[in-house]
Design a protein around this motif. Structure first.
Motif, PDB file in Angstrom:
ATOM      1  N   ILE A 157      18.678   7.566 -37.914  1.00 48.75           N
ATOM      2  CA  ILE A 157      19.621   6.618 -37.300  1.00 48.75           C
ATOM      3  C   ILE A 157      19.277   5.196 -37.739  1.00 48.75           C
ATOM      4  O   ILE A 157      20.158   4.414 -38.104  1.00 48.75           O
ATOM      5  CB  ILE A 157      19.618   6.776 -35.759  1.00 48.75           C
ATOM      6  CG1 ILE A 157      20.226   8.139 -35.410  1.00 48.75           C
ATOM      7  CG2 ILE A 157      20.393   5.645 -35.082  1.00 48.75           C
ATOM      8  CD1 ILE A 157      20.271   8.482 -33.961  1.00 48.75           C
TER       9      ILE A 157
ATOM     10  N   MET B  77      17.825   4.421 -40.470  1.00 49.55           N
ATOM     11  CA  MET B  77      18.183   4.364 -41.880  1.00 49.55           C
ATOM     12  C   MET B  77      19.687   4.114 -42.049  1.00 49.55           C
ATOM     13  O   MET B  77      20.104   3.299 -42.857  1.00 49.55           O
ATOM     14  CB  MET B  77      17.822   5.712 -42.510  1.00 49.55           C
ATOM     15  CG  MET B  77      17.456   5.647 -43.964  1.00 49.55           C
ATOM     16  SD  MET B  77      17.175   7.287 -44.619  1.00 49.55           S
ATOM     17  CE  MET B  77      16.073   8.038 -43.484  1.00 49.55           C
ATOM     18  N   LEU B  78      20.484   4.810 -41.252  1.00 48.77           N
ATOM     19  CA  LEU B  78      21.939   4.657 -41.349  1.00 48.77           C
ATOM     20  C   LEU B  78      22.357   3.239 -40.965  1.00 48.77           C
ATOM     21  O   LEU B  78      23.229   2.647 -41.608  1.00 48.77           O
ATOM     22  CB  LEU B  78      22.641   5.679 -40.450  1.00 48.77           C
ATOM     23  CG  LEU B  78      22.622   7.108 -40.986  1.00 48.77           C
ATOM     24  CD1 LEU B  78      23.100   8.090 -39.941  1.00 48.77           C
ATOM     25  CD2 LEU B  78      23.482   7.235 -42.237  1.00 48.77           C
ATOM     26  N   ASN B  79      21.749   2.695 -39.925  1.00 45.82           N
ATOM     27  CA  ASN B  79      22.075   1.314 -39.550  1.00 45.82           C
ATOM     28  C   ASN B  79      21.736   0.359 -40.680  1.00 45.82           C
ATOM     29  O   ASN B  79      22.492  -0.567 -40.976  1.00 45.82           O
ATOM     30  CB  ASN B  79      21.308   0.915 -38.278  1.00 45.82           C
ATOM     31  CG  ASN B  79      21.913   1.561 -37.050  1.00 45.82           C
ATOM     32  OD1 ASN B  79      23.107   1.852 -37.009  1.00 45.82           O
ATOM     33  ND2 ASN B  79      21.099   1.823 -36.046  1.00 45.82           N
ATOM     34  N   ALA B  80      20.596   0.612 -41.336  1.00 48.01           N
ATOM     35  CA  ALA B  80      20.177  -0.266 -42.438  1.00 48.01           C
ATOM     36  C   ALA B  80      21.105  -0.094 -43.640  1.00 48.01           C
ATOM     37  O   ALA B  80      21.451  -1.075 -44.303  1.00 48.01           O
ATOM     38  CB  ALA B  80      18.739   0.042 -42.831  1.00 48.01           C
ATOM     39  N   ILE B  81      21.529   1.138 -43.912  1.00 48.32           N
ATOM     40  CA  ILE B  81      22.459   1.360 -45.036  1.00 48.32           C
ATOM     41  C   ILE B  81      23.776   0.642 -44.740  1.00 48.32           C
ATOM     42  O   ILE B  81      24.346  -0.028 -45.603  1.00 48.32           O
ATOM     43  CB  ILE B  81      22.692   2.869 -45.280  1.00 48.32           C
ATOM     44  CG1 ILE B  81      21.422   3.518 -45.852  1.00 48.32           C
ATOM     45  CG2 ILE B  81      23.864   3.093 -46.247  1.00 48.32           C
ATOM     46  CD1 ILE B  81      21.500   5.022 -46.005  1.00 48.32           C
TER      47      ILE B  81
ATOM     48  N   TYR C 126      19.283   6.196 -54.893  1.00 46.83           N
ATOM     49  CA  TYR C 126      20.714   6.198 -54.569  1.00 46.83           C
ATOM     50  C   TYR C 126      21.468   6.819 -55.740  1.00 46.83           C
ATOM     51  O   TYR C 126      21.074   6.638 -56.904  1.00 46.83           O
ATOM     52  CB  TYR C 126      21.224   4.777 -54.343  1.00 46.83           C
ATOM     53  CG  TYR C 126      20.911   4.193 -52.990  1.00 46.83           C
ATOM     54  CD1 TYR C 126      21.037   4.954 -51.827  1.00 46.83           C
ATOM     55  CD2 TYR C 126      20.511   2.869 -52.860  1.00 46.83           C
ATOM     56  CE1 TYR C 126      20.751   4.407 -50.596  1.00 46.83           C
ATOM     57  CE2 TYR C 126      20.234   2.318 -51.621  1.00 46.83           C
ATOM     58  CZ  TYR C 126      20.357   3.096 -50.489  1.00 46.83           C
ATOM     59  OH  TYR C 126      20.080   2.550 -49.274  1.00 46.83           O
TER      60      TYR C 126
ATOM     61  N   LEU D  97      30.230   5.056 -42.450  1.00 46.46           N
ATOM     62  CA  LEU D  97      29.666   4.149 -41.438  1.00 46.46           C
ATOM     63  C   LEU D  97      30.640   3.049 -41.027  1.00 46.46           C
ATOM     64  O   LEU D  97      30.348   2.276 -40.123  1.00 46.46           O
ATOM     65  CB  LEU D  97      28.376   3.515 -41.976  1.00 46.46           C
ATOM     66  CG  LEU D  97      27.164   4.442 -41.977  1.00 46.46           C
ATOM     67  CD1 LEU D  97      26.055   3.875 -42.844  1.00 46.46           C
ATOM     68  CD2 LEU D  97      26.645   4.651 -40.561  1.00 46.46           C
TER      69      LEU D  97
ATOM     70  N   PHE E 163      29.951   8.555 -36.058  1.00 46.66           N
ATOM     71  CA  PHE E 163      28.575   8.331 -36.526  1.00 46.66           C
ATOM     72  C   PHE E 163      27.947   9.665 -36.897  1.00 46.66           C
ATOM     73  O   PHE E 163      27.108   9.740 -37.796  1.00 46.66           O
ATOM     74  CB  PHE E 163      27.762   7.643 -35.421  1.00 46.66           C
ATOM     75  CG  PHE E 163      26.409   7.205 -35.869  1.00 46.66           C
ATOM     76  CD1 PHE E 163      26.237   6.066 -36.631  1.00 46.66           C
ATOM     77  CD2 PHE E 163      25.286   7.951 -35.553  1.00 46.66           C
ATOM     78  CE1 PHE E 163      24.984   5.670 -37.064  1.00 46.66           C
ATOM     79  CE2 PHE E 163      24.020   7.563 -35.980  1.00 46.66           C
ATOM     80  CZ  PHE E 163      23.882   6.418 -36.740  1.00 46.66           C
TER      81      PHE E 163
ATOM     82  N   PHE F  70      25.536  10.860 -40.043  1.00 47.26           N
ATOM     83  CA  PHE F  70      24.252  11.485 -39.699  1.00 47.26           C
ATOM     84  C   PHE F  70      24.124  12.846 -40.391  1.00 47.26           C
ATOM     85  O   PHE F  70      23.110  13.153 -41.017  1.00 47.26           O
ATOM     86  CB  PHE F  70      24.177  11.639 -38.176  1.00 47.26           C
ATOM     87  CG  PHE F  70      22.874  12.178 -37.668  1.00 47.26           C
ATOM     88  CD1 PHE F  70      21.812  11.337 -37.405  1.00 47.26           C
ATOM     89  CD2 PHE F  70      22.700  13.538 -37.457  1.00 47.26           C
ATOM     90  CE1 PHE F  70      20.603  11.827 -36.939  1.00 47.26           C
ATOM     91  CE2 PHE F  70      21.505  14.043 -36.989  1.00 47.26           C
ATOM     92  CZ  PHE F  70      20.446  13.187 -36.731  1.00 47.26           C
TER      93      PHE F  70
ATOM     94  N   LEU G  33      23.764  12.421 -44.222  1.00 48.33           N
ATOM     95  CA  LEU G  33      22.419  12.001 -44.613  1.00 48.33           C
ATOM     96  C   LEU G  33      21.417  13.135 -44.437  1.00 48.33           C
ATOM     97  O   LEU G  33      20.584  13.389 -45.315  1.00 48.33           O
ATOM     98  CB  LEU G  33      21.999  10.779 -43.780  1.00 48.33           C
ATOM     99  CG  LEU G  33      20.638  10.172 -44.090  1.00 48.33           C
ATOM    100  CD1 LEU G  33      20.552   9.723 -45.549  1.00 48.33           C
ATOM    101  CD2 LEU G  33      20.339   8.980 -43.192  1.00 48.33           C
TER     102      LEU G  33
ATOM    103  N   THR H 279      14.212  -1.869 -45.832  1.00 47.07           N
ATOM    104  CA  THR H 279      14.313  -1.229 -44.512  1.00 47.07           C
ATOM    105  C   THR H 279      14.699   0.241 -44.641  1.00 47.07           C
ATOM    106  O   THR H 279      14.112   1.107 -43.985  1.00 47.07           O
ATOM    107  CB  THR H 279      15.368  -1.971 -43.661  1.00 47.07           C
ATOM    108  OG1 THR H 279      15.121  -3.360 -43.773  1.00 47.07           O
ATOM    109  CG2 THR H 279      15.318  -1.560 -42.218  1.00 47.07           C
ATOM    110  N   VAL H 280      15.683   0.508 -45.490  1.00 48.56           N
ATOM    111  CA  VAL H 280      16.159   1.897 -45.615  1.00 48.56           C
ATOM    112  C   VAL H 280      15.027   2.796 -46.122  1.00 48.56           C
ATOM    113  O   VAL H 280      14.775   3.873 -45.565  1.00 48.56           O
ATOM    114  CB  VAL H 280      17.372   1.985 -46.581  1.00 48.56           C
ATOM    115  CG1 VAL H 280      17.877   3.413 -46.668  1.00 48.56           C
ATOM    116  CG2 VAL H 280      18.485   1.069 -46.140  1.00 48.56           C
TER     117      VAL H 280
ATOM    118  N   TYR I  35      12.373   3.535 -43.438  1.00 49.70           N
ATOM    119  CA  TYR I  35      12.783   4.616 -42.517  1.00 49.70           C
ATOM    120  C   TYR I  35      12.700   5.974 -43.216  1.00 49.70           C
ATOM    121  O   TYR I  35      12.275   6.961 -42.641  1.00 49.70           O
ATOM    122  CB  TYR I  35      14.210   4.386 -42.016  1.00 49.70           C
ATOM    123  CG  TYR I  35      14.309   3.425 -40.855  1.00 49.70           C
ATOM    124  CD1 TYR I  35      13.681   3.695 -39.639  1.00 49.70           C
ATOM    125  CD2 TYR I  35      15.033   2.243 -40.956  1.00 49.70           C
ATOM    126  CE1 TYR I  35      13.767   2.817 -38.573  1.00 49.70           C
ATOM    127  CE2 TYR I  35      15.126   1.355 -39.887  1.00 49.70           C
ATOM    128  CZ  TYR I  35      14.487   1.647 -38.705  1.00 49.70           C
ATOM    129  OH  TYR I  35      14.573   0.786 -37.647  1.00 49.70           O
TER     130      TYR I  35
END
Lengths: 233, 518
Positions: free
Chosen positions: A218, A220-224, B39, B67, B74, B78, B81, B102-103, B106
């Motif tokens: 979650i 990670m998704l917010n950051a993406i 990516y 997103l 959401f 999810f 991913l 950040t990505v 995580y």
């Protein structure tokens, strides 16, 4: 009774009359060019004069704005003359694209198969809007940002359905999350969200950090999402 | 070590740049299977390597669409991913997060499942960033605020992973027969133009992602003209597979009455070309990092001194820095200098020409960093002096290697030691006081520790690194945080003492030496 079974279907070597639904509101007529045209609840879905010509005109008029698309979402199947016209146009332009047809009435699709056989495109028929948005294939298709081709008679016949499809908004609650992700109570995540009511918003549980390792997904998704917004800006 | 995963979520150049880590890891762990996670949009670069066991991808574009919300739940993103990462799995002996974003942090937490099998940065269970070691902590928390980059990211990872700075194991590339044949054809045609064997092919990649990195059309013309004029050099223009590059190449070619050889290639095609050229003159692009992995001789061209130390070619290279404000319209002299340098590099000679005004030349070695070869610019000398000082500070703080560069600053360093030590001791007394403690009080003590010029001396470097590491261990329990903070203060105090002792020892030995000399 035999006279009420105008269609003949084959199965193996046995020929038998195709039973017509007595309650069906779907009729088939033939155009002057001898092509089958469905008429549902009194609404004629293609021209009775020349359905092919009519479909080609429909595609020709709206094609320029969709030229760069690699996927097409067609609203309404009818008997597919407009889909064939679209395929023909794409071939002529040397464009390779995927086509997905949404047909609200399953009966039309069945009759289409009986009369025309399957075409080189996908059809999703008889699904509710909610079911469509839980269908992974449909979601994947939407991610190609498809061009939308409306078949006017089908669209007008199911205007509420198609408008609902276009204006649909996800609920983002746990019930939806559970359905889309196919979670059951045996999975770790499914078990963890059991303590919450089904209408709890997904971000509510994320902030409790109770979904353990999946919490990182979650984050990670917010950051993406943030990087995508940034690159678009 | 059986299975290693590299995570790199950046662009093409960064993927090639991480080839140095790939080389080092392949040498250190010859039997390991090395895979990469990137990516989808950058996977084209990863596919140029033949060495990756697997190339895993995350479709950022698709996730970005999902997103955006609206009809998409959401849950869709999810699920997407989670499905993408299913094939990656969790069975990794080592995960190296090369992205520092950040990505990827995580992602590293998720795939490592918080086991201690990672290098780089990730989030811990409390949602704080945590770092695998001192070098990674320094690079992420302190280096980013510095005006110069004393150690490039690949140097940092080489140290973090304890890899050889000059790995001998070659990187294996994907080469297609068609590309090999057409490259041979081009170069055999080129050979017919050569009057003697003394002529060397100079490939030029002069466009980059931004104008400040790229050579202008006029600069490119002048440089190509100088290479044409050099009796031993012959220019070839490399063209990327983009519309902008093609337009630029066409304009250049028209200026030379279509007499230029230009080669357009994708990354796999470039693998064949880079093996065939004698030297590459390049601005800061992905091509330079690919060339470095091919051990192609390199001359890098920079127009902005702020970018100079950030991502040098990992194989080592010569770098020419051109200050456009000083060179102005007189680029011809700089171009002539570059052409002469090119010949010296090809001959493995020292650079023999004197730098013209506004032009400086450096050398980069992955083991020793940058060396300034020649400049007449005062600001460049100051910039380089700052680089050398910062580098010595970091190496001293993190590796206890006292370099002679620091000797002249011994007195200032000792004075700083006393100043920072007093703040550490004050903070310790405050934390050690009896009675209840509040989170506010702890954070106030942390803030009071921070020196004004953060990260510009060995003591500041060490304090910054240890403070960051301590804070990542904080949790909801204030008393536990007090304990962590006290431990950090005590450890840092001891480490400060060791650093101070090294400075004093060096000072004494220098004084003894002077005494003997007298």
């Amino acid at each position: 009774m035999v006279n009420d079974w105008p269609l003949i279907a084959t199965e193996g070597f046995l020929m038998y009359p195709y039973p017509q639904n007595e309650n069906s509101t779907l009729q088939i007529k033939y155009s002057k060019t001898n092509l089958p045209v469905p008429i549902i609840r009194g609404v004629q879905l293609h021209s009775l004069y020349d359905p092919v010509k009519e479909a080609e005109n429909l595609i020709e008029v709206g094609f320029e704005t969709l030229r760069n698309k690699k996927a097409f979402l067609v609203f309404g199947l009818g008997f597919g003359f407009h889909v064939s016209a679209l395929l023909k146009k794409l071939q002529a332009e040397g464009i390779q694209a995927d086509i997905l047809v949404i047909e609200p009435e399953e009966e039309i699709y069945k009759k289409y198969l009986d009369h025309c056989g399957p075409g080189p495109f996908k059809v999703v028929a008889g699904k509710s809007i909610g079911e469509l948005y839980q269908d992974q294939e449909f979601i994947d298709f939407l991610c190609y940002r498809p061009g939308i081709v409306k078949h006017p008679p089908s669209f007008n016949l199911h205007v509420q359905y198609f408008k609902g499809l276009l204006s649909y908004r996800a609920k983002n609650n746990l019930e939806e999350f559970r359905t889309i992700c196919g979670l059951n109570s045996e999975t770790e995540l499914g078990n963890l969200i059991n303590d919450f009511t089904p209408d709890t918003h997904i971000f509510e549980i994320a902030k409790y950090e109770i979904i353990e390792n999946d919490y990182f997904l979650i984050g990670m998704l917010n950051a993406i999402g943030a990087t995508v917004k940034e690159s678009e800006a | 070590m059986k299975k290693i995963l590299l995570i790199n979520l950046r662009r093409f150049g960064d993927i090639f740049y991480s080839g140095q880590v790939l080389k080092g890891l392949a040498e250190k762990y010859p039997k390991a299977e090395i895979s990469i996670l990137t990516y989808q949009e950058s996977s084209r670069a990863a596919r140029a390597f033949a060495q990756f066991q697997n190339i895993f991808t995350v479709d950022r574009e698709k996730l970005g669409i999902l997103l955006k919300g609206g009809p998409f739940s959401f849950a869709h993103s999810f699920k997407e991913l989670k499905n993408s990462l299913e094939s990656v799995g969790f069975e990794w002996d080592l995960i190296v997060n090369l992205s520092n974003c950040t990505v990827s942090a995580y992602l590293t937490s998720y795939l490592s499942q918080l086991e201690n099998n990672y290098k780089g940065v990730r989030y811990n269970a409390n949602g704080f960033l945590e770092f695998s070691d001192d070098w990674i902590t320094w690079a992420n928390e302190i280096m980013v605020d510095l005006s110069v980059t004393p150690f490039s990211y690949m140097e940092v990872f080489t140290k973090s992973l304890e890899l050889n700075t000059h790995p001998k194991t070659p990187v294996e590339f994907v080469c297609r027969e068609g590309h090999e044949v057409s490259t041979q054809n081009i170069f055999s045609r080129l050979h017919t133009f050569r009057d003697s064997d003394q002529i060397h092919t100079v490939a030029l990649q002069l466009t980059a992602s931004t104008p400040e990195k790229s050579a202008s059309l006029q600069e490119s013309k002048e440089l190509i003209q100088q290479i044409f004029s050099h009796q031993n050099l012959y220019p070839i223009l490399l063209v990327g597979p983009s519309k902008e590059d093609r337009i630029f190449a066409q304009a250049l070619n028209e200026a030379f009455e279509n007499s230029l050889f230009s080669i357009e290639a994708d990354f796999i095609g470039l693998n064949s070309i880079l093996k065939s050229i004698d030297i590459l003159i390049t601005v800061d692009t992905s091509v330079k990092h690919l060339a470095a992995l091919h051990q192609t001789k390199l001359l890098e061209l920079y127009f902005n001194q702020e970018l100079l130390f950030k991502m040098p070619a990992t194989s080592g290279s010569h770098l020419v820095l051109v200050d456009r404000n000083k060179v102005g319209t007189a680029f011809t002299t700089s171009a002539q200098f570059i052409a002469n340098c090119c010949w010296d590099v090809l001959q493995d000679h020292d650079i023999s020409s004197k730098t013209p005004a506004g032009t400086s030349i450096f050398n980069f070695d992955p083991g020793h960093g940058f060396s300034l070869i020649d400049t007449r610019e005062r600001d460049v000398k100051e910039l380089y002096g700052n680089y050398v000082y910062q580098r010595a500070c970091v190496a001293f703080a993190l590796e206890m290697k006292f370099q002679t560069t620091l000797s002249v600053f011994s007195k200032e360093l000792l004075s700083e030691y006393r100043e920072i030590l007093s703040t550490i001791l004050a903070a310790y007394r405050e934390m050690n006081a009896s009675g209840p403690i509040s989170a506010k009080k702890i954070f106030s003590a942390i803030n009071n520790l921070e020196p004004s010029n953060y990260g510009t001396s060995p003591f500041q470097v060490l304090l910054g690194v240890r403070k960051t590491q301590a804070m990542s261990k904080f949790c909801d329990d204030v008393e536990a945080n007090r304990k962590v903070f006290k431990e950090f203060l005590l450890t840092t105090k001891d480490e400060f003492l060791n650093l101070k002792q090294s400075i004093v020892n060096n000072l004494e030995s220098t004084q003894r030496q002077r005494h003997h000399e007298i």
